[in-house]
Design a protein around this motif. Structure first.
Motif, PDB file in Angstrom:
ATOM      1  N   THR A  41       0.833  -1.215   0.000  1.00  0.00           N
ATOM      2  CA  THR A  41       0.000   0.000   0.000  1.00  0.00           C
ATOM      3  C   THR A  41       0.864   1.261   0.000  1.00  0.00           C
ATOM      4  O   THR A  41       0.853   2.032   0.967  1.00  0.00           O
ATOM      5  CB  THR A  41      -0.955   0.024   1.208  1.00  0.00           C
ATOM      6  N   PRO A  42       1.610   1.513  -1.065  1.00  0.00           N
ATOM      7  CA  PRO A  42       2.381   2.754  -1.138  1.00  0.00           C
ATOM      8  C   PRO A  42       1.486   3.939  -1.465  1.00  0.00           C
ATOM      9  O   PRO A  42       0.278   3.785  -1.666  1.00  0.00           O
ATOM     10  CB  PRO A  42       3.361   2.468  -2.273  1.00  0.00           C
ATOM     11  N   ASP A  43       2.098   5.106  -1.533  1.00  0.00           N
ATOM     12  CA  ASP A  43       1.430   6.353  -1.968  1.00  0.00           C
ATOM     13  C   ASP A  43       0.371   6.856  -0.992  1.00  0.00           C
ATOM     14  O   ASP A  43       0.435   8.009  -0.562  1.00  0.00           O
ATOM     15  CB  ASP A  43       0.799   6.187  -3.360  1.00  0.00           C
ATOM     16  N   VAL A  44      -0.613   6.018  -0.635  1.00  0.00           N
ATOM     17  CA  VAL A  44      -1.732   6.518   0.172  1.00  0.00           C
ATOM     18  C   VAL A  44      -1.300   6.960   1.566  1.00  0.00           C
ATOM     19  O   VAL A  44      -2.012   7.711   2.228  1.00  0.00           O
ATOM     20  CB  VAL A  44      -2.866   5.475   0.286  1.00  0.00           C
ATOM     21  N   LEU A  45      -0.142   6.489   2.027  1.00  0.00           N
ATOM     22  CA  LEU A  45       0.303   6.868   3.370  1.00  0.00           C
ATOM     23  C   LEU A  45       1.514   7.793   3.361  1.00  0.00           C
ATOM     24  O   LEU A  45       2.058   8.124   4.414  1.00  0.00           O
ATOM     25  CB  LEU A  45       0.604   5.620   4.206  1.00  0.00           C
ATOM     26  N   THR A  46       1.941   8.235   2.197  1.00  0.00           N
ATOM     27  CA  THR A  46       3.174   9.017   2.083  1.00  0.00           C
ATOM     28  C   THR A  46       3.150  10.275   2.941  1.00  0.00           C
ATOM     29  O   THR A  46       4.023  10.486   3.792  1.00  0.00           O
ATOM     30  CB  THR A  46       3.436   9.383   0.616  1.00  0.00           C
ATOM     31  N   ASP A  47       2.169  11.129   2.728  1.00  0.00           N
ATOM     32  CA  ASP A  47       2.132  12.404   3.452  1.00  0.00           C
ATOM     33  C   ASP A  47       1.857  12.205   4.939  1.00  0.00           C
ATOM     34  O   ASP A  47       2.417  12.922   5.779  1.00  0.00           O
ATOM     35  CB  ASP A  47       1.085  13.327   2.832  1.00  0.00           C
ATOM     36  N   THR A  48       1.019  11.252   5.260  1.00  0.00           N
ATOM     37  CA  THR A  48       0.716  10.995   6.673  1.00  0.00           C
ATOM     38  C   THR A  48       1.965  10.551   7.429  1.00  0.00           C
ATOM     39  O   THR A  48       2.239  11.020   8.541  1.00  0.00           O
ATOM     40  CB  THR A  48      -0.379   9.919   6.781  1.00  0.00           C
TER      41      THR A  48
ATOM     42  N   LEU B 136       7.755   6.170  19.926  1.00  0.00           N
ATOM     43  CA  LEU B 136       6.365   6.011  19.514  1.00  0.00           C
ATOM     44  C   LEU B 136       6.121   4.558  19.086  1.00  0.00           C
ATOM     45  O   LEU B 136       7.051   3.890  18.615  1.00  0.00           O
ATOM     46  CB  LEU B 136       6.047   6.947  18.341  1.00  0.00           C
ATOM     47  N   PRO B 137       4.883   4.059  19.207  1.00  0.00           N
ATOM     48  CA  PRO B 137       4.597   2.645  18.920  1.00  0.00           C
ATOM     49  C   PRO B 137       4.252   2.374  17.457  1.00  0.00           C
ATOM     50  O   PRO B 137       3.190   1.848  17.148  1.00  0.00           O
ATOM     51  CB  PRO B 137       3.417   2.351  19.847  1.00  0.00           C
ATOM     52  N   HIS B 138       5.168   2.712  16.556  1.00  0.00           N
ATOM     53  CA  HIS B 138       5.034   2.424  15.120  1.00  0.00           C
ATOM     54  C   HIS B 138       3.691   2.928  14.588  1.00  0.00           C
ATOM     55  O   HIS B 138       2.866   2.168  14.084  1.00  0.00           O
ATOM     56  CB  HIS B 138       5.193   0.924  14.853  1.00  0.00           C
ATOM     57  N   ILE B 139       3.510   4.248  14.660  1.00  0.00           N
ATOM     58  CA  ILE B 139       2.229   4.849  14.268  1.00  0.00           C
ATOM     59  C   ILE B 139       2.386   5.787  13.065  1.00  0.00           C
ATOM     60  O   ILE B 139       1.590   6.712  12.880  1.00  0.00           O
ATOM     61  CB  ILE B 139       1.584   5.607  15.444  1.00  0.00           C
ATOM     62  N   GLY B 140       3.407   5.543  12.237  1.00  0.00           N
ATOM     63  CA  GLY B 140       3.695   6.438  11.124  1.00  0.00           C
ATOM     64  C   GLY B 140       2.511   6.761  10.239  1.00  0.00           C
ATOM     65  O   GLY B 140       2.307   7.903   9.847  1.00  0.00           O
ATOM     66  N   SER B 141       1.702   5.764   9.923  1.00  0.00           N
ATOM     67  CA  SER B 141       0.557   5.981   9.035  1.00  0.00           C
ATOM     68  C   SER B 141      -0.770   6.002   9.778  1.00  0.00           C
ATOM     69  O   SER B 141      -1.832   5.917   9.162  1.00  0.00           O
ATOM     70  CB  SER B 141       0.512   4.880   7.961  1.00  0.00           C
ATOM     71  N   ALA B 142      -0.705   6.158  11.089  1.00  0.00           N
ATOM     72  CA  ALA B 142      -1.897   5.972  11.913  1.00  0.00           C
ATOM     73  C   ALA B 142      -2.775   7.214  12.006  1.00  0.00           C
ATOM     74  O   ALA B 142      -2.811   7.910  13.021  1.00  0.00           O
ATOM     75  CB  ALA B 142      -1.515   5.499  13.317  1.00  0.00           C
ATOM     76  N   THR B 143      -3.470   7.499  10.918  1.00  0.00           N
ATOM     77  CA  THR B 143      -4.615   8.394  10.982  1.00  0.00           C
ATOM     78  C   THR B 143      -5.804   7.603  10.456  1.00  0.00           C
ATOM     79  O   THR B 143      -5.629   6.673   9.653  1.00  0.00           O
ATOM     80  CB  THR B 143      -4.429   9.669  10.133  1.00  0.00           C
ATOM     81  N   VAL B 144      -6.984   7.965  10.887  1.00  0.00           N
ATOM     82  CA  VAL B 144      -8.179   7.242  10.452  1.00  0.00           C
ATOM     83  C   VAL B 144      -8.301   7.278   8.937  1.00  0.00           C
ATOM     84  O   VAL B 144      -8.547   6.258   8.284  1.00  0.00           O
ATOM     85  CB  VAL B 144      -9.445   7.843  11.113  1.00  0.00           C
ATOM     86  N   GLU B 145      -8.072   8.477   8.361  1.00  0.00           N
ATOM     87  CA  GLU B 145      -8.226   8.627   6.916  1.00  0.00           C
ATOM     88  C   GLU B 145      -7.262   7.720   6.155  1.00  0.00           C
ATOM     89  O   GLU B 145      -7.648   7.024   5.202  1.00  0.00           O
ATOM     90  CB  GLU B 145      -7.979  10.085   6.499  1.00  0.00           C
ATOM     91  N   THR B 146      -6.005   7.720   6.567  1.00  0.00           N
ATOM     92  CA  THR B 146      -4.998   6.947   5.832  1.00  0.00           C
ATOM     93  C   THR B 146      -5.170   5.450   6.025  1.00  0.00           C
ATOM     94  O   THR B 146      -5.048   4.676   5.075  1.00  0.00           O
ATOM     95  CB  THR B 146      -3.590   7.396   6.253  1.00  0.00           C
ATOM     96  N   ARG B 147      -5.468   5.025   7.255  1.00  0.00           N
ATOM     97  CA  ARG B 147      -5.646   3.589   7.464  1.00  0.00           C
ATOM     98  C   ARG B 147      -6.841   3.065   6.664  1.00  0.00           C
ATOM     99  O   ARG B 147      -6.809   1.952   6.144  1.00  0.00           O
ATOM    100  CB  ARG B 147      -5.797   3.288   8.955  1.00  0.00           C
ATOM    101  N   HIS B 148      -7.897   3.865   6.543  1.00  0.00           N
ATOM    102  CA  HIS B 148      -9.038   3.452   5.714  1.00  0.00           C
ATOM    103  C   HIS B 148      -8.623   3.349   4.243  1.00  0.00           C
ATOM    104  O   HIS B 148      -9.033   2.420   3.542  1.00  0.00           O
ATOM    105  CB  HIS B 148     -10.195   4.432   5.877  1.00  0.00           C
ATOM    106  N   LYS B 149      -7.799   4.284   3.772  1.00  0.00           N
ATOM    107  CA  LYS B 149      -7.313   4.223   2.393  1.00  0.00           C
ATOM    108  C   LYS B 149      -6.466   2.973   2.163  1.00  0.00           C
ATOM    109  O   LYS B 149      -6.541   2.337   1.107  1.00  0.00           O
ATOM    110  CB  LYS B 149      -6.491   5.475   2.067  1.00  0.00           C
TER     111      LYS B 149
END
Length: 321
Positions: free
Chosen positions: A98-105, A285-298
């Motif tokens: 799942t690249p790209d969708v989590l880049t900015d987050t 931090l507990p490995h939360i790099g992409s952990a926003t609701v919006e990004t995880r749904h994507k």
């Protein structure tokens, strides 16, 4: 004709899963926070046409060899070091990520981690909670500036470039090292390619954004930390095994470097007695790099889109092998 059977190794929101139920028969591990058991993963991989896996799920050669019906593994992460891709390829099993969708987050989190470490934000928060805030003093919890400093990015992929864009907003000089030159990043961001040791020697902030490979495993070791500035801050938001944690701990204790911000560790999860947690100059931090609701749904939807496209006979959007 029966629908392809897909097993999902964590409990995902029903509103994400439901739109795909017309084309896929989907079953899920019934827990959101507890990882799927090894026994259950093996059992389901024997009957599933597709798996939707998390980074914590080991899809190794032994599992692949026994998975007679498995055709695709959709991994909900950019990295896929939890999957034996060579074995999957040998048995004609497609792997997607799942690249790209989590880049900015992830870049947001990485730069936030850099800021929190440089300005001692977590330490300052705890200082108030412990009731220590008293009279003002000139160097009370004084950190280090970020603006106009030099950031060195090791691993100039999509997320590395996104971190560089944020650094330019702070008027930072951007150095980078990558296995190949990124001329577009050099032109658009003013990033300067340097050799690895030069990056270590010149950077005020060394940020690891590289994937875990044989080449990058423990690339940040005692020698690497010794080569950094005494005032340097090390940030790792890629994979924990790119650094030797024992060497990092000793470098911090001996003041070879000034601090570290970590979103990843060699063995995850870590416990409260982990040595690095005992150091005030480290933010963990507990490995939360992409952990926003919006990004995880994507990320969830991209995995499911890949599965649907595969079983329709179309090429998955983000095929790895």
């Amino acid at each position: 004709m029966s629908k392809p059977y897909v097993y999902v190794t964590r409990l995902l929101p029903e509103h994400i899963i439901e739109p795909y139920s017309d084309e896929l028969e989907i079953q899920m591990w019934p827990y959101e926070e507890q990882p799927v058991s090894i026994e259950k993963l093996e059992e389901e991989s024997h009957r599933a046409d597709g798996l939707l896996t998390m980074l914590t799920d080991k899809v190794d050669q032994g599992l692949v060899e026994k998975s007679k019906h498995l055709k695709i593994v959709a991994n909900m992460a950019v990295g896929y070091d939890n999957i034996d891709v060579d074995a999957a390829t040998k048995f004609d099993i497609t792997v997607t990520n799942t690249p790209d969708v989590l880049t900015d987050t992830t870049a947001d989190l990485t730069f936030g981690l850099l800021m929190a470490t440089a300005r001692r934000m977590v330490e300052a928060n705890q200082y108030i909670k412990d009731g220590k805030w008293g009279p003002w003093s000139p160097l009370l919890l004084a950190g280090t500036d970020i603006h106009h400093k030099t950031i060195g990015i090791y691993g100039m992929g999509r997320i590395g470039e996104a971190v560089a864009r944020r650094a330019r907003g702070f008027d930072m000089k951007v150095l980078y090292h990558n296995r190949s030159r990124k001329t577009e990043a050099e032109e658009k961001l003013g990033a300067v390619y340097v050799e690895f040791n030069e990056l270590l020697e010149q950077s005020d902030f060394v940020v690891c954004m590289a994937p875990l490979t044989d080449e990058t495993h423990h690339i940040f070791d005692a020698e690497a930390f010794r080569n950094m500035k005494k005032e340097a801050v090390f940030i790792n938001a890629s994979r924990g095994a790119t650094m030797n944690e024992d060497d990092l701990y000793h470098a911090l204790e001996q003041k070879d470097i000034a601090g570290a911000g970590l979103d990843v560790f060699e063995q995850e999860p870590i416990g409260k007695d982990h040595p690095l947690l005992q150091l005030d100059q480290v933010v963990c931090l507990p490995h939360i790099g992409s952990a926003t609701v919006e990004t995880r749904h994507k990320m969830m939807k991209l995995c499911l889109d890949n599965l649907v496209r595969y079983f329709r006979g179309d090429s998955p959007l983000t095929k790895v092998n």
